[in-house]
Scaffold this motif. Structure first.
Motif, PDB file in Angstrom:
ATOM      1  N   GLY A  39      14.536  40.000 -32.910  1.00  0.00           N
ATOM      2  CA  GLY A  39      16.162  39.512 -33.353  1.00  0.00           C
ATOM      3  C   GLY A  39      16.738  39.005 -32.227  1.00  0.00           C
ATOM      4  N   ALA A  40      16.459  39.328 -30.830  1.00  0.00           N
ATOM      5  CA  ALA A  40      17.152  39.037 -29.676  1.00  0.00           C
ATOM      6  C   ALA A  40      16.829  37.880 -29.341  1.00  0.00           C
ATOM      7  CB  ALA A  40      16.861  39.917 -28.601  1.00  0.00           C
ATOM      8  N   VAL A  41      15.817  37.345 -29.585  1.00  0.00           N
ATOM      9  CA  VAL A  41      15.294  36.013 -29.265  1.00  0.00           C
ATOM     10  C   VAL A  41      15.953  35.042 -30.324  1.00  0.00           C
ATOM     11  CG1 VAL A  41      13.403  34.255 -29.458  1.00  0.00           C
ATOM     12  CG2 VAL A  41      12.946  36.456 -28.453  1.00  0.00           C
ATOM     13  N   GLY A  42      15.990  35.565 -31.604  1.00  0.00           N
ATOM     14  CA  GLY A  42      16.745  34.469 -32.566  1.00  0.00           C
ATOM     15  C   GLY A  42      18.324  34.428 -32.301  1.00  0.00           C
ATOM     16  N   LEU A  43      18.821  35.693 -31.781  1.00  0.00           N
ATOM     17  CA  LEU A  43      20.287  35.775 -31.456  1.00  0.00           C
ATOM     18  C   LEU A  43      20.553  34.896 -30.459  1.00  0.00           C
ATOM     19  CD1 LEU A  43      22.591  37.483 -32.268  1.00  0.00           C
ATOM     20  CD2 LEU A  43      22.049  38.734 -30.593  1.00  0.00           C
ATOM     21  N   PHE A  44      19.680  34.780 -29.430  1.00  0.00           N
ATOM     22  CA  PHE A  44      19.756  33.893 -28.200  1.00  0.00           C
ATOM     23  C   PHE A  44      19.891  32.279 -28.628  1.00  0.00           C
ATOM     24  CE2 PHE A  44      18.100  31.590 -24.534  1.00  0.00           C
ATOM     25  CZ  PHE A  44      19.144  31.940 -23.728  1.00  0.00           C
ATOM     26  N   ILE A  45      18.765  32.078 -29.435  1.00  0.00           N
ATOM     27  CA  ILE A  45      18.747  30.623 -30.101  1.00  0.00           C
ATOM     28  C   ILE A  45      20.090  30.043 -30.761  1.00  0.00           C
ATOM     29  CG2 ILE A  45      17.452  29.138 -31.537  1.00  0.00           C
ATOM     30  CD1 ILE A  45      14.820  30.653 -30.585  1.00  0.00           C
ATOM     31  N   ALA A  46      20.454  31.196 -31.828  1.00  0.00           N
ATOM     32  CA  ALA A  46      21.786  31.074 -32.345  1.00  0.00           C
ATOM     33  C   ALA A  46      22.621  30.940 -31.264  1.00  0.00           C
ATOM     34  CB  ALA A  46      21.903  32.065 -33.448  1.00  0.00           C
ATOM     35  N   ALA A  47      23.058  31.724 -30.622  1.00  0.00           N
ATOM     36  CA  ALA A  47      24.116  31.797 -29.661  1.00  0.00           C
ATOM     37  C   ALA A  47      24.394  30.610 -28.791  1.00  0.00           C
ATOM     38  CB  ALA A  47      24.257  33.170 -28.910  1.00  0.00           C
ATOM     39  N   SER A  48      23.006  30.074 -28.530  1.00  0.00           N
ATOM     40  CA  SER A  48      23.306  28.918 -27.636  1.00  0.00           C
ATOM     41  C   SER A  48      23.932  27.863 -28.316  1.00  0.00           C
ATOM     42  CB  SER A  48      21.946  28.390 -27.075  1.00  0.00           C
ATOM     43  OG  SER A  48      20.764  29.177 -27.574  1.00  0.00           O
ATOM     44  N   ASP A  49      24.044  27.736 -29.690  1.00  0.00           N
ATOM     45  CA  ASP A  49      24.687  26.780 -30.493  1.00  0.00           C
ATOM     46  C   ASP A  49      26.006  27.180 -30.527  1.00  0.00           C
ATOM     47  OD1 ASP A  49      22.089  25.405 -30.740  1.00  0.00           O
ATOM     48  OD2 ASP A  49      21.685  26.160 -32.493  1.00  0.00           O
ATOM     49  N   PRO A  70      26.563  33.272 -25.278  1.00  0.00           N
ATOM     50  CA  PRO A  70      25.343  33.101 -24.850  1.00  0.00           C
ATOM     51  C   PRO A  70      25.173  34.100 -23.840  1.00  0.00           C
ATOM     52  CG  PRO A  70      26.558  31.150 -24.727  1.00  0.00           C
ATOM     53  CD  PRO A  70      27.367  32.144 -25.702  1.00  0.00           C
ATOM     54  N   LEU A  71      26.383  34.837 -22.983  1.00  0.00           N
ATOM     55  CA  LEU A  71      26.098  35.795 -22.110  1.00  0.00           C
ATOM     56  C   LEU A  71      25.687  36.934 -22.878  1.00  0.00           C
ATOM     57  CD1 LEU A  71      26.816  36.795 -19.087  1.00  0.00           C
ATOM     58  CD2 LEU A  71      29.113  37.365 -20.154  1.00  0.00           C
ATOM     59  N   THR A  72      26.457  37.336 -23.761  1.00  0.00           N
ATOM     60  CA  THR A  72      25.771  38.802 -24.137  1.00  0.00           C
ATOM     61  C   THR A  72      24.485  38.685 -24.938  1.00  0.00           C
ATOM     62  OG1 THR A  72      26.903  38.196 -26.340  1.00  0.00           O
ATOM     63  CG2 THR A  72      28.009  39.406 -24.981  1.00  0.00           C
ATOM     64  N   ALA A  73      24.084  37.281 -25.449  1.00  0.00           N
ATOM     65  CA  ALA A  73      22.812  37.056 -26.065  1.00  0.00           C
ATOM     66  C   ALA A  73      21.801  37.254 -24.936  1.00  0.00           C
ATOM     67  CB  ALA A  73      22.811  35.825 -26.835  1.00  0.00           C
ATOM     68  N   VAL A  74      21.930  36.564 -23.909  1.00  0.00           N
ATOM     69  CA  VAL A  74      21.186  36.787 -22.887  1.00  0.00           C
ATOM     70  C   VAL A  74      20.834  38.048 -22.537  1.00  0.00           C
ATOM     71  CG1 VAL A  74      20.822  36.394 -20.214  1.00  0.00           C
ATOM     72  CG2 VAL A  74      21.564  34.531 -21.816  1.00  0.00           C
ATOM     73  N   LEU A  75      21.767  38.764 -22.119  1.00  0.00           N
ATOM     74  CA  LEU A  75      21.858  40.434 -21.798  1.00  0.00           C
ATOM     75  C   LEU A  75      20.873  41.080 -23.131  1.00  0.00           C
ATOM     76  CD1 LEU A  75      25.214  40.833 -20.420  1.00  0.00           C
ATOM     77  CD2 LEU A  75      23.026  41.010 -19.105  1.00  0.00           C
ATOM     78  N   ALA A  76      21.121  40.792 -24.162  1.00  0.00           N
ATOM     79  CA  ALA A  76      20.566  41.474 -25.396  1.00  0.00           C
ATOM     80  C   ALA A  76      18.972  41.184 -25.264  1.00  0.00           C
ATOM     81  CB  ALA A  76      21.071  41.129 -26.613  1.00  0.00           C
ATOM     82  N   LEU A  77      18.762  39.769 -24.823  1.00  0.00           N
ATOM     83  CA  LEU A  77      17.453  39.422 -24.774  1.00  0.00           C
ATOM     84  C   LEU A  77      16.679  40.239 -23.512  1.00  0.00           C
ATOM     85  CD1 LEU A  77      15.148  37.629 -25.678  1.00  0.00           C
ATOM     86  CD2 LEU A  77      16.046  35.858 -24.206  1.00  0.00           C
ATOM     87  N   VAL A  78      17.373  40.385 -22.454  1.00  0.00           N
ATOM     88  CA  VAL A  78      16.780  41.138 -21.328  1.00  0.00           C
ATOM     89  C   VAL A  78      16.567  42.419 -21.844  1.00  0.00           C
ATOM     90  CG1 VAL A  78      17.282  41.938 -19.074  1.00  0.00           C
ATOM     91  CG2 VAL A  78      17.892  39.612 -19.757  1.00  0.00           C
ATOM     92  N   PHE A 444      12.407  30.215 -12.349  1.00  0.00           N
ATOM     93  CA  PHE A 444      12.516  28.641 -12.457  1.00  0.00           C
ATOM     94  C   PHE A 444      13.313  28.546 -14.247  1.00  0.00           C
ATOM     95  CE2 PHE A 444       8.665  29.845 -10.451  1.00  0.00           C
ATOM     96  CZ  PHE A 444       8.915  28.902  -9.328  1.00  0.00           C
ATOM     97  N   SER A 445      13.504  29.770 -14.771  1.00  0.00           N
ATOM     98  CA  SER A 445      14.337  29.625 -15.945  1.00  0.00           C
ATOM     99  C   SER A 445      15.868  29.635 -15.352  1.00  0.00           C
ATOM    100  CB  SER A 445      13.975  30.619 -17.122  1.00  0.00           C
ATOM    101  OG  SER A 445      14.689  31.780 -16.617  1.00  0.00           O
ATOM    102  N   PHE A 446      16.141  29.834 -14.346  1.00  0.00           N
ATOM    103  CA  PHE A 446      17.613  30.036 -14.171  1.00  0.00           C
ATOM    104  C   PHE A 446      18.373  28.989 -14.309  1.00  0.00           C
ATOM    105  CE2 PHE A 446      16.900  34.060 -11.119  1.00  0.00           C
ATOM    106  CZ  PHE A 446      16.758  34.729 -12.196  1.00  0.00           C
ATOM    107  N   GLY A 447      17.690  27.730 -14.000  1.00  0.00           N
ATOM    108  CA  GLY A 447      18.679  26.546 -14.304  1.00  0.00           C
ATOM    109  C   GLY A 447      19.007  26.348 -15.564  1.00  0.00           C
ATOM    110  N   ALA A 448      18.066  26.419 -16.391  1.00  0.00           N
ATOM    111  CA  ALA A 448      18.305  26.209 -17.990  1.00  0.00           C
ATOM    112  C   ALA A 448      19.287  27.333 -18.380  1.00  0.00           C
ATOM    113  CB  ALA A 448      16.875  26.418 -18.889  1.00  0.00           C
ATOM    114  N   LEU A 449      19.094  28.358 -18.019  1.00  0.00           N
ATOM    115  CA  LEU A 449      19.882  29.571 -18.400  1.00  0.00           C
ATOM    116  C   LEU A 449      21.543  29.340 -17.897  1.00  0.00           C
ATOM    117  CD1 LEU A 449      19.528  32.443 -19.541  1.00  0.00           C
ATOM    118  CD2 LEU A 449      19.531  33.544 -17.472  1.00  0.00           C
ATOM    119  N   GLU A 450      21.565  28.801 -16.765  1.00  0.00           N
ATOM    120  CA  GLU A 450      23.045  28.644 -16.270  1.00  0.00           C
ATOM    121  C   GLU A 450      23.521  27.474 -17.310  1.00  0.00           C
ATOM    122  OE1 GLU A 450      22.823  27.472 -12.122  1.00  0.00           O
ATOM    123  OE2 GLU A 450      21.384  29.314 -11.626  1.00  0.00           O
ATOM    124  N   HIS A 451      22.607  26.413 -17.604  1.00  0.00           N
ATOM    125  CA  HIS A 451      23.281  25.300 -18.482  1.00  0.00           C
ATOM    126  C   HIS A 451      23.630  26.065 -20.041  1.00  0.00           C
ATOM    127  CE1 HIS A 451      23.438  21.455 -20.370  1.00  0.00           C
ATOM    128  NE2 HIS A 451      22.761  21.638 -21.474  1.00  0.00           N
TER     129      HIS A 451
END
Lengths: 630, 103
Positions: A39-49, A70-78, A444-451
């Motif tokens: 759910g968290a992964v799906g949420l992250f993908i959905a929230a990036s849009d 995106p912020l809360t979705a990243v935290l949920a994913l973590v 190494f994912s931080f750059g993408a995450l910041e984006h």
């Protein structure tokens, strides 16, 4: 929307099912955790849009909102990731525990509460989730409540965080009152004095939850709980809540609040770093280190770069959970967590030690491991901040101390007798290795995450990585080659005692409270004395009055009594002297007359007849003389 | 007319005197009762004489006299009954010996 529900409900339902059925807790817990992760992964993908939002019925005009930016979705994913692997590890760690159903059920409720906090879109939801986290952590820290000291540690943790929660309540209600809406994004537009006051209140709440000086003491005592609990609540859940709160409200915070946050964070980073260095117990060392790392995050927030704090939070979540899981394995081997007990434990399990070492190096900031990037971001933020003269030295000192205590921990684990070979621990190893891999590679994912978050950090120049590297390696070298006693010198004893601010409550709240209480008591004594005097005088006066009245009444009663006696005496004398005499006299005379009359009764008929004749004669005379009377 | 009245009254007074004397002087119970009867009879003589002199047309006095004569008969019966009873128990009706009625 569906992913939102899945993220929240999967752990909740599996937790409740475990608590209800008390069967197959591992399978259910892993199922819940995996579904929550999906759910968290799906949420992250959905929230990036675009933002995903759910509005649930709540208070009038204040619906409960769940929001996945995106912020809360990243935290949920973590949260979901760390929780999933910690639970995997726990299936091995808790295998022999008879109460593991309760353990897994509570763990999943804890994860649910944390997801609720992370995804909360309004203050009401956030408050509820915040309280649920506090309660679930109480249950988990006190899981082995039969053991000595565990119950008090759980209570202490609960009370510390709970009393600091007052700040969250005040801050949240202030924000709701000023903004007129309970939606968090709506309240972030507030500026000026309310924002400053609310920011300071929120800082207090965050200090309690994230164990910042002077409220850091409970965190080390919370080590009384099972190791997976420590791993979870130190990395992504309980302690993270404070930092997450500040990261989410950072856009609102004015300069004054930011400065306060930065200073608190910097002081915490240094002080708890020193405590960690002086610590003689591995888990307590890691706990102090957690507080220290959250101090660094607060420095980043205070420097105005919450993204740096977020990156460090993510990196730290992976690193610290790995470290705790490693420490848990050693604890299993040696039946204890004291550094003396654990000496050489790393040699017996080279694989686990390697993972522990990678995580430790990552925390110290060695490239290319995760925390190198996030720590560089924090140092860069502190350097660029307007408050750099305060924040930078504190951040650097905290970083050096990070390396130093991790170096010390590594040395202790590596030097010493290896002891006998150990049986493999597959589940624990799986859970830990994934987290170690994350700790190593997340950077190494931080750059993408910041984006995705839409807040890319300006890449610092060459100076910052050099400083970070120097600080990390220098710290490690200090910790490896020098005993803490030599490093700390005169600071050793106070650091071992957690400084005088240990317990925060003692110096900051307890003693002032006690003095206030003493003052209140003195005041009350005086008030009481005055009251007693007043009441005594009043009472005495009233008593005297009453006494006088009573005396009068008494005299009156006596007088009435005397009158009655006199009357009685008079009545008696009247009775004896007059009435009796009269009656007895009458009786006597009647008796005498009767005696005399008796003599007439001779019994002889002719005498009676004669008397009759005399009587008739008298009557005749009376009648005959009657005409002459008148 | 007055003369006849005087004669009747004189006879009545003589009877009364005789009866009184007898009742007081005799000690025998029978004689005392006879004296008392004489006194009563004298009273009746007087009653009849005055009726004849004052209201000869009224028959009520005659009835009165008849009733008193019946009462006299009853009284004598009781008196003589007592005398007979006394005689049977004590063998005498001498009233000097009878002091039982002393109070």
């Amino acid at each position: 929307m569906n992913f939102l529900a899945l993220t929240l409900l999967a752990p909740l339902l599996s937790g409740l099912t475990i608590l209800a059925l008390r069967r197959a807790p591992e399978a259910l817990a892993l199922a819940g955790a995996v579904l929550g992760l999906i759910g968290a992964v799906g949420l992250f993908i959905a929230a990036s849009d675009g933002t995903v939002q759910a509005v649930l019925p709540g208070l009038p005009d204040m619906p409960l909102r769940l929001v996945a930016t995106p912020l809360t979705a990243v935290l949920a994913l973590v949260v979901a990731t760390v929780a999933g692997f910690v639970l995997t590890y726990a299936t091995g760690y808790m295998a022999g525990d008879p109460e593991k159903a309760r353990f897994f059920g509570t763990m999943l409720l804890f994860v649910t509460a944390m997801q609720g906090l992370v995804l909360a879109g309004d203050w009401i939801m956030l408050l509820a989730a915040w309280e649920m986290i506090g309660f679930a952590s109480y249950l988990l820290i006190g899981f082995w409540h039969g053991r000595a000291g565990v119950a008090s540690a759980a209570t202490r943790a609960f009370l510390y965080t709970r009393s600091a929660d007052l700040g969250l309540y005040l801050g949240a209600f202030l924000l709701i009152g000023v903004a007129g809406t309970s939606e968090i994004s709506g309240t972030l537009a507030i500026t000026g004095a309310p924002a400053l006051i609310a920011g300071l209140f929120l800082l207090v709440a965050a200090m309690g939850k994230s164990a910042q000086v002077p409220l850091q003491d409970w965190l080390q005592r919370a080590m009384a709980g099972p190791t997976p609990v420590s791993a979870l609540l130190h990395s992504a859940t309980l302690v993270a809540a404070g930092a997450i709160l500040l990261i989410r409200t950072a856009p609102m915070l004015p300069g004054g609040a930011l400065l306060a946050i930065g200073i608190v964070g910097g002081l915490t980073a240094v002080i708890t770093g020193l405590i960690a260095l002086a610590e003689r117990d591995l888990k307590r060392l890691l706990a102090a280190s957690t507080a220290s790392q959250y101090g660094l995050m607060l420095v980043a927030i205070g420097a105005g770069v919450p993204i740096a704090a977020l990156l460090h939070l993510i990196a730290h979540a992976a690193i610290k959970s790995s470290l705790f899981l490693g420490a848990g394995v050693f604890q299993h081997d040696r039946e204890g967590t004291g550094l003396d007990t654990l000496a050489g434990a790393g040699r017996a399990r080279p694989g686990i030690f390697a993972g522990f070492a990678i995580a430790a190096l990552a925390l110290a900031g060695i490239p290319p491991l995760a925390a190198f990037f996030s720590k560089d971001a924090i140092i860069a933020a502190a350097l660029a901040s307007t408050a750099a003269p305060w924040l930078l030295p504190l951040a650097l000192a905290g970083s050096v101390l990070t390396g130093t205590y991790m170096g010390r921990a590594l040395k202790v684990l590596w030097t010493g007798e290896a002891g006998p070979a150990r049986t493999p621990v597959p589940f624990m190893a799986i859970g830990m290795s994934v987290l170690v891999a994350l700790a190593a590679g997340l950077g190494f994912s931080f750059g993408a995450l910041e984006h995705v978050l839409g807040a890319e950090i300006e890449k610092p120049g060459w100076i910052v990585p050099v400083i970070g590297l120097a600080v990390g390696i220098g710290g490690l070298a200090l910790g490896w080659f020098f005993a803490p006693a030599r490093l700390l010198g005169p600071l050793l004893a106070p650091a071992q005692n957690g400084f005088t601010v240990a317990g925060g409550m003692d110096g900051l709240i307890l003693r002032p409270s006690l003095s206030i209480a003493a003052a209140c008591e003195a005041f009350e004594q005086r008030l009481l004395a005055a009251q007693i005097g007043l009441i005594r005088n009043l009472g005495l006066g009233a008593a005297r009055l009453v006494d006088r009245g009573d005396g009068q009444l008494f005299k009156f009663s006596i007088w009435i009594g005397q009158q009655s006696l006199r009357l009685g005496r008079g009545t008696r004398s009247m009775d004896t002297n007059r009435i009796d005499v009269a009656i007895f006299g009458l009786v006597r005379r009647i008796t005498a007359a009767s005696t005399r009359a008796r003599r007439l009764q001779s019994g002889l008929i002719h005498r009676e007849l004669a008397l009759t004749v005399i009587g008739i004669g008298l009557i005749v005379i009376v009648l005959l003389t009657a005409p002459h009377y008148f | 007319m007055i003369l006849e009245l005087m004669i009747a009254l004189t006879a009545g007074a003589a009877m009364f005197g005789t009866g009184l004397y007898g009742a007081l002087s005799q000690t025998n119970l029978v004689m005392i009762i006879m004296g008392v009867e004489l006194i009563l009879a004298a009273a009746l003589v007087n009653l009849v004489a005055f009726w004849r002199y004052l209201h000869p047309e009224e028959p009520a006095a005659q009835m009165f006299v008849l009733i008193i004569m019946a009462v006299m008969a009853v009284e004598m019966t009781v008196g003589f009954g007592i005398a007979i009873a006394r005689f049977r128990s004590r063998g005498s009706v001498e009233m000097e010996e009878a002091r039982e009625l002393k109070g």
